[in-house]
Design a protein around this motif. Structure first.
Motif, PDB file in Angstrom:
ATOM      1  N   PRO A   3       0.835  -1.207   0.000  1.00 22.95           N
ATOM      2  CA  PRO A   3       0.000   0.000   0.000  1.00 22.95           C
ATOM      3  C   PRO A   3       0.869   1.257   0.000  1.00 22.95           C
ATOM      4  CG  PRO A   3      -0.721  -1.545   1.694  1.00 22.95           C
ATOM      5  CD  PRO A   3       0.589  -2.052   1.155  1.00 22.95           C
ATOM      6  N   PHE A   4       0.338   2.355  -0.516  1.00 27.06           N
ATOM      7  CA  PHE A   4       1.077   3.613  -0.573  1.00 27.06           C
ATOM      8  C   PHE A   4       1.147   4.304   0.788  1.00 27.06           C
ATOM      9  CE2 PHE A   4      -0.486   3.323  -5.075  1.00 27.06           C
ATOM     10  CZ  PHE A   4       0.745   3.007  -5.617  1.00 27.06           C
ATOM     11  N   ALA A   5       0.372   3.838   1.756  1.00 23.88           N
ATOM     12  CA  ALA A   5       0.408   4.374   3.119  1.00 23.88           C
ATOM     13  C   ALA A   5       0.198   3.229   4.097  1.00 23.88           C
ATOM     14  CB  ALA A   5      -0.675   5.433   3.309  1.00 23.88           C
ATOM     15  N   SER A   6       0.763   3.361   5.276  1.00 28.95           N
ATOM     16  CA  SER A   6       0.624   2.331   6.310  1.00 28.95           C
ATOM     17  C   SER A   6      -0.344   2.805   7.392  1.00 28.95           C
ATOM     18  CB  SER A   6       1.988   2.041   6.941  1.00 28.95           C
ATOM     19  OG  SER A   6       2.411   3.164   7.702  1.00 28.95           O
ATOM     20  N   VAL A   7      -0.708   1.901   8.270  1.00 30.22           N
ATOM     21  CA  VAL A   7      -1.555   2.254   9.410  1.00 30.22           C
ATOM     22  C   VAL A   7      -0.842   3.290  10.278  1.00 30.22           C
ATOM     23  CG1 VAL A   7      -2.668   1.388  11.509  1.00 30.22           C
ATOM     24  CG2 VAL A   7      -2.801   0.058   9.390  1.00 30.22           C
ATOM     25  N   ASP A   8       0.458   3.148  10.466  1.00 32.35           N
ATOM     26  CA  ASP A   8       1.234   4.132  11.234  1.00 32.35           C
ATOM     27  C   ASP A   8       1.175   5.514  10.574  1.00 32.35           C
ATOM     28  OD1 ASP A   8       1.941   2.260  13.158  1.00 32.35           O
ATOM     29  OD2 ASP A   8       3.889   1.828  12.232  1.00 32.35           O
ATOM     30  N   ASP A   9       1.270   5.539   9.237  1.00 32.54           N
ATOM     31  CA  ASP A   9       1.160   6.806   8.514  1.00 32.54           C
ATOM     32  C   ASP A   9      -0.209   7.436   8.755  1.00 32.54           C
ATOM     33  OD1 ASP A   9       3.694   6.421   7.310  1.00 32.54           O
ATOM     34  OD2 ASP A   9       2.787   5.380   5.582  1.00 32.54           O
ATOM     35  N   LEU A  10      -1.256   6.620   8.669  1.00 29.40           N
ATOM     36  CA  LEU A  10      -2.614   7.118   8.858  1.00 29.40           C
ATOM     37  C   LEU A  10      -2.814   7.658  10.275  1.00 29.40           C
ATOM     38  CD1 LEU A  10      -5.440   7.474   7.560  1.00 29.40           C
ATOM     39  CD2 LEU A  10      -6.000   5.196   8.464  1.00 29.40           C
ATOM     40  N   GLU A  11      -2.271   6.971  11.256  1.00 33.73           N
ATOM     41  CA  GLU A  11      -2.390   7.435  12.640  1.00 33.73           C
ATOM     42  C   GLU A  11      -1.652   8.761  12.839  1.00 33.73           C
ATOM     43  OE1 GLU A  11      -3.213   3.880  15.712  1.00 33.73           O
ATOM     44  OE2 GLU A  11      -1.160   3.906  14.927  1.00 33.73           O
ATOM     45  N   ALA A  12      -0.488   8.895  12.261  1.00 33.38           N
ATOM     46  CA  ALA A  12       0.263  10.148  12.382  1.00 33.38           C
ATOM     47  C   ALA A  12      -0.466  11.292  11.668  1.00 33.38           C
ATOM     48  CB  ALA A  12       1.666   9.984  11.805  1.00 33.38           C
ATOM     49  N   PHE A  13      -1.132  10.971  10.579  1.00 31.31           N
ATOM     50  CA  PHE A  13      -1.849  11.950   9.771  1.00 31.31           C
ATOM     51  C   PHE A  13      -3.189  12.353  10.396  1.00 31.31           C
ATOM     52  CE2 PHE A  13      -5.095  12.339   6.324  1.00 31.31           C
ATOM     53  CZ  PHE A  13      -4.683  13.530   5.764  1.00 31.31           C
ATOM     54  N   LEU A  20      -5.712   5.013  16.344  1.00 31.76           N
ATOM     55  CA  LEU A  20      -6.779   4.071  16.032  1.00 31.76           C
ATOM     56  C   LEU A  20      -6.875   2.963  17.072  1.00 31.76           C
ATOM     57  CD1 LEU A  20      -5.977   3.630  12.225  1.00 31.76           C
ATOM     58  CD2 LEU A  20      -7.661   5.171  13.231  1.00 31.76           C
ATOM     59  N   THR A  21      -8.089   2.488  17.297  1.00 36.51           N
ATOM     60  CA  THR A  21      -8.270   1.323  18.142  1.00 36.51           C
ATOM     61  C   THR A  21      -7.774   0.102  17.367  1.00 36.51           C
ATOM     62  OG1 THR A  21     -10.477   0.796  17.293  1.00 36.51           O
ATOM     63  CG2 THR A  21     -10.351   2.342  19.183  1.00 36.51           C
ATOM     64  N   THR A  22      -7.687  -1.014  18.010  1.00 39.23           N
ATOM     65  CA  THR A  22      -7.238  -2.241  17.341  1.00 39.23           C
ATOM     66  C   THR A  22      -8.160  -2.594  16.177  1.00 39.23           C
ATOM     67  OG1 THR A  22      -6.283  -3.033  19.394  1.00 39.23           O
ATOM     68  CG2 THR A  22      -6.644  -4.673  17.674  1.00 39.23           C
ATOM     69  N   ASP A  23      -9.473  -2.519  16.401  1.00 38.41           N
ATOM     70  CA  ASP A  23     -10.430  -2.824  15.333  1.00 38.41           C
ATOM     71  C   ASP A  23     -10.312  -1.819  14.182  1.00 38.41           C
ATOM     72  OD1 ASP A  23     -11.403  -5.029  16.679  1.00 38.41           O
ATOM     73  OD2 ASP A  23     -13.178  -3.995  17.468  1.00 38.41           O
ATOM     74  N   GLU A  24     -10.153  -0.540  14.512  1.00 37.18           N
ATOM     75  CA  GLU A  24      -9.993   0.482  13.478  1.00 37.18           C
ATOM     76  C   GLU A  24      -8.706   0.262  12.688  1.00 37.18           C
ATOM     77  OE1 GLU A  24     -12.202   4.436  15.327  1.00 37.18           O
ATOM     78  OE2 GLU A  24     -10.161   3.958  15.969  1.00 37.18           O
TER      79      GLU A  24
END
Length: 140
Positions: free
Chosen positions: A6-16, A20-24
């Motif tokens: 993917p062009f972005a990771s979950v860590d990227d999304l959280e920083a942006f 997020l919760t575990t489910d999110e």
């Protein structure tokens, strides 16, 4: 078959966006992959290789990452029980209320301006990809 990153990771999304919760985070991981691959397919229709384009430009890579994260953020902002309201109207007589939901089914989509900034304007008509966790037509 090779798996595409993917062009972005979950860590990227959280920083942006937000923590997020575990489910999110689990849902975000799936949506980030779907959004990235959806962009790849749109680009293929215009003979553009997004993965090759990011190799030559850090600015292009970060912009592509932003487009993916914006799309996922929109999809995730639609709660299952009550979607966010974009506008609301109310009258006193004869009793009327109007709601306009921003993304009631949590669809994954890209704005024309987002596609344009990464060179995909006019490459394909825009349609959304439903990513809701419930089937709105069957009520399940």
């Amino acid at each position: 078959m090779a798996s595409l990153t993917p062009f972005a990771s979950v860590d990227d999304l959280e920083a942006f966006w937000k923590t997020l919760t575990t489910d999110e985070a689990d849902r975000a991981e799936i949506l980030l992959t779907l959004a990235s691959n959806r962009l790849r397919l749109i680009a293929e229709g215009s003979a553009i290789d997004l993965d090759a384009n990011i190799l030559g430009s850090a600015a292009y890579e970060s912009t592509l990452q932003w487009v993916v994260m914006e799309s996922v953020k929109r999809a995730m902002q639609a709660p299952v029980d009550m979607p966010p309201v974009e506008s609301y109207g109310q009258t006193a007589g004869p009793y009327s209320e109007n709601y306009k939901y921003t993304n009631p089914t949590g669809d994954l989509w890209f704005k024309k301006a987002e596609l344009s900034i990464i060179g995909l304007s006019g490459s394909q008509s825009l349609s959304s990809l439903s990513t809701s966790r419930t089937d709105i037509y069957l009520g399940s």
